[in-house]
Design an enzyme around this catalytic site. Structure first.
Site, PDB file in Angstrom:
ATOM      1  N   GLU A  52       0.826  -1.206   0.000  1.00  0.00           N
ATOM      2  CA  GLU A  52       0.000   0.000   0.000  1.00  0.00           C
ATOM      3  C   GLU A  52       0.862   1.258   0.000  1.00  0.00           C
ATOM      4  OE1 GLU A  52      -3.357   0.192  -0.376  1.00  0.00           O
ATOM      5  OE2 GLU A  52      -3.050  -1.918  -0.824  1.00  0.00           O
ATOM      6  N   TRP A  92       1.971   1.637  -3.459  1.00  0.00           N
ATOM      7  CA  TRP A  92       0.981   2.243  -4.370  1.00  0.00           C
ATOM      8  C   TRP A  92       1.061   3.769  -4.305  1.00  0.00           C
ATOM      9  CZ3 TRP A  92      -2.025   0.804  -8.303  1.00  0.00           C
ATOM     10  CH2 TRP A  92      -3.051   1.673  -8.702  1.00  0.00           C
ATOM     11  N   TRP A 127     -19.747  12.463 -20.280  1.00  0.00           N
ATOM     12  CA  TRP A 127     -20.160  12.744 -18.910  1.00  0.00           C
ATOM     13  C   TRP A 127     -21.482  13.516 -18.888  1.00  0.00           C
ATOM     14  CZ3 TRP A 127     -17.366   9.802 -15.995  1.00  0.00           C
ATOM     15  CH2 TRP A 127     -16.014   9.594 -16.268  1.00  0.00           C
ATOM     16  N   ASN A 147     -10.655   3.631   3.095  1.00  0.00           N
ATOM     17  CA  ASN A 147     -10.225   3.406   1.714  1.00  0.00           C
ATOM     18  C   ASN A 147     -11.212   2.571   0.901  1.00  0.00           C
ATOM     19  OD1 ASN A 147      -8.072   3.592  -0.392  1.00  0.00           O
ATOM     20  ND2 ASN A 147      -8.165   1.369  -0.201  1.00  0.00           N
ATOM     21  N   TRP A 207     -14.950  12.308 -13.346  1.00  0.00           N
ATOM     22  CA  TRP A 207     -14.129  11.968 -12.191  1.00  0.00           C
ATOM     23  C   TRP A 207     -13.395  13.183 -11.627  1.00  0.00           C
ATOM     24  CZ3 TRP A 207      -8.939  13.010 -12.507  1.00  0.00           C
ATOM     25  CH2 TRP A 207      -8.379  13.117 -13.774  1.00  0.00           C
ATOM     26  N   TRP A 233      -8.569   8.294  -8.416  1.00  0.00           N
ATOM     27  CA  TRP A 233      -9.813   8.592  -9.126  1.00  0.00           C
ATOM     28  C   TRP A 233      -9.763   8.055 -10.555  1.00  0.00           C
ATOM     29  CZ3 TRP A 233     -14.592  10.284  -7.913  1.00  0.00           C
ATOM     30  CH2 TRP A 233     -14.787  10.684  -6.597  1.00  0.00           C
TER      31      TRP A 233
END
Length: 487
Positions: free
Chosen positions: A279, A282, A310, A345, A363, A386
């Site tokens: 993590e 990441w 969108w 999360n 987004w 995102w």
């Protein structure tokens, strides 16, 4: 103004608000010369101004850093304005000929630091920069072709195989005295909200000591079951280190070292520590991607997704921000965010999927809301995460993977404890019905004192229909349909 005796050096704090494991501080202290610690509040230098929750955190973190420096005989000099102009003013006031700093790796910050360093060097002032924020400097972990990794797993493997953990650097016991200088007061910067103070629910302890306490609590508790526990939002199984890492109150290597020490002590399985390290990896992956691909916060990493159709749904977006979508797991997450400045999360993924795929809202609008409301808002991580949900990012989840907010709630909050905490109007509803109140029999709703449309909203969109609409929109990007995958 110049000083008698050895020339002092400037220590320019930015996103490294700690004393331990701070390479710039360690090197500055090693000169044996007076050290002038400074933080410059340069709102015009960032790609975008810090969000409101981040400003709240900065206020507390600077106060904590100032106290730690005062205990060691140094004063944190606070200045507001253009970074280069304020550095030049400090150089004129102190006679300093060296600036120590830990580098920023976001493209704008990286370029600005280079410009400042070149300008000062031409006048005989040297800037010495170090990596005090990431596990590895971007550019040091590249693929076989010499380019940046775009897939996480090989990136993590290469990172852990090629980069060695630095030796711990204890906080100095004292710092050589420096001349008295004029300084702003942090309270005059207006970082803490007023009229109203919406931060009353922020249960955080910003600063280096708070970061160390959070790490200690995590290693003693949540780390032992991190792999599974981190997905259950009602459990304290996550580290809650993200805002501390963002402000540099703790180094990523310090967090990793603590997890690995627990493995060596036999209190934690290696697999659990490895998941935690992944993590942190990441976060590192996101930072390296932004360094190499500066448009990540503004444009789809996969350009074809910029053609996505969108929708302009202001009512839906407002309902989402207020936690009034009618889907309890989504609403609980959005209310947790507004109240505490943080969201679990797993729930972040669910609420992002909802606004992107159920409402078909760009987004970038969701990312901007998170930027303003998260205490751990980080440009690289925010944009990358995102885009991961939107399917447009590097190594992203495919767009046609659409989270079902009801089944996600049932799976990860089976007893309803999380949603009942943040949606108290549902507190008396049996767990069987809590994730989809509109399906509860009338007598159950009456007994729980829930009037749909009054006490709690009805769903603002039908998920099944929204999923079909999202998959139809995907054809504009791919030119073909996809089989829907629901989780």
């Amino acid at each position: 103004m110049t000083t008698q005796g050895p020339k002092p050096v400037l220590l320019w704090f930015r996103r490294d608000l700690r004393l331990a494991d701070n390479p710039a501080l360690t090197r500055a202290r090693a000169t044996g010369r007076p050290v002038v610690p400074v933080y410059i509040h340069d709102e015009g230098a960032a790609v975008r101004p810090a969000g409101a929750a981040s400003r709240w955190w900065l206020d507390k973190s600077l106060r904590a850093l100032s106290e730690s420096l005062t205990e060691r005989g140094a004063s944190l000099i606070l200045r507001r304005g253009d970074s280069e102009a304020e550095l030049r003013r400090l150089i004129d006031q102190t006679g300093a000929d060296t600036v120590f700093l830990n580098r920023l790796f976001e493209p704008e910050g990286w370029a600005r630091d280079a410009d400042i360093a070149h300008a000062l060097k031409a006048e005989g002032v040297e800037c010495k920069g170090y990596n005090g924020t990431l596990m590895a400097r971007p550019g040091n972990v590249l693929n076989g072709s010499g380019g940046p990794y775009k897939v996480f797993t090989p990136f993590l493997k290469a990172l852990l195989a090629t980069v060695e953990a630095p030796s711990p650097m204890p906080a100095p016991q004292d710092l050589p005295g420096a001349p008295a200088l004029d300084s702003d007061r942090v309270e005059d910067w207006g970082l803490h909200p007023t009229r109203p103070d919406w931060s009353t629910g922020f249960d955080w302890t910003p600063g280096e000591a708070g970061a160390e306490a959070a790490l200690t609590a995590f290693v003693a508790g949540g780390l032992s079951d991190y792999g599974a526990g981190r997905d259950i939002p009602s459990r304290p199984a996550t580290s809650r280190l993200s805002p501390h890492l963002h402000r540099g109150e703790i180094s990523p290597w310090r967090a990793i070292a603590a997890a690995r020490a627990a493995v060596e002590a036999g209190t934690v399985k290696a697999s659990e520590a490895d998941k935690f390290v992944a993590e942190i990896g990441w976060r590192e992956f996101s930072a390296h991607l932004l360094h190499h691909f500066p448009t990540l916060p503004d444009a789809a990493f996969r350009p074809e997704y910029d053609a996505f159709p969108w929708r302009d749904d202001e009512a839906g977006f407002r309902a989402w921000t207020k936690g009034l979508t009618g889907y309890p797991i989504v609403d609980a997450g959005m209310r947790q965010l507004w109240t505490t400045g943080w969201m679990h999360n797993r729930v972040r993924m669910i609420v992002a999927s909802f606004v992107i795929k159920d409402l078909l809202i760009d987004w970038r609008r969701g990312e901007a809301w998170f930027w303003n409301t998260l205490v751990d808002a980080d440009l690289a991580s925010n944009a990358q995460n995102w885009q991961w949900v939107a399917g447009s990012g590097a190594d992203a989840s495919p767009y046609f993977r659409i989270f079902n907010p009801v089944t996600q709630g049932q799976k990860f909050d089976a007893d309803g404890r999380y949603i009942k905490r943040w949606c108290p109007e549902l507190a008396s509803l049996p767990a069987k019905w809590a994730h989809a109140p509109w399906t509860a029999p009338p007598e159950v709703l009456r007994e729980a004192r829930v009037r749909l449309g009054f006490d709690y909203p009805r769903p603002i969109v039908d998920h099944a229909q929204a999923r079909d609409r999202a998959l139809a929109a995907l054809k504009v990007v791919t030119g073909r349909g996809q089989d829907a995958a629901q989780d």
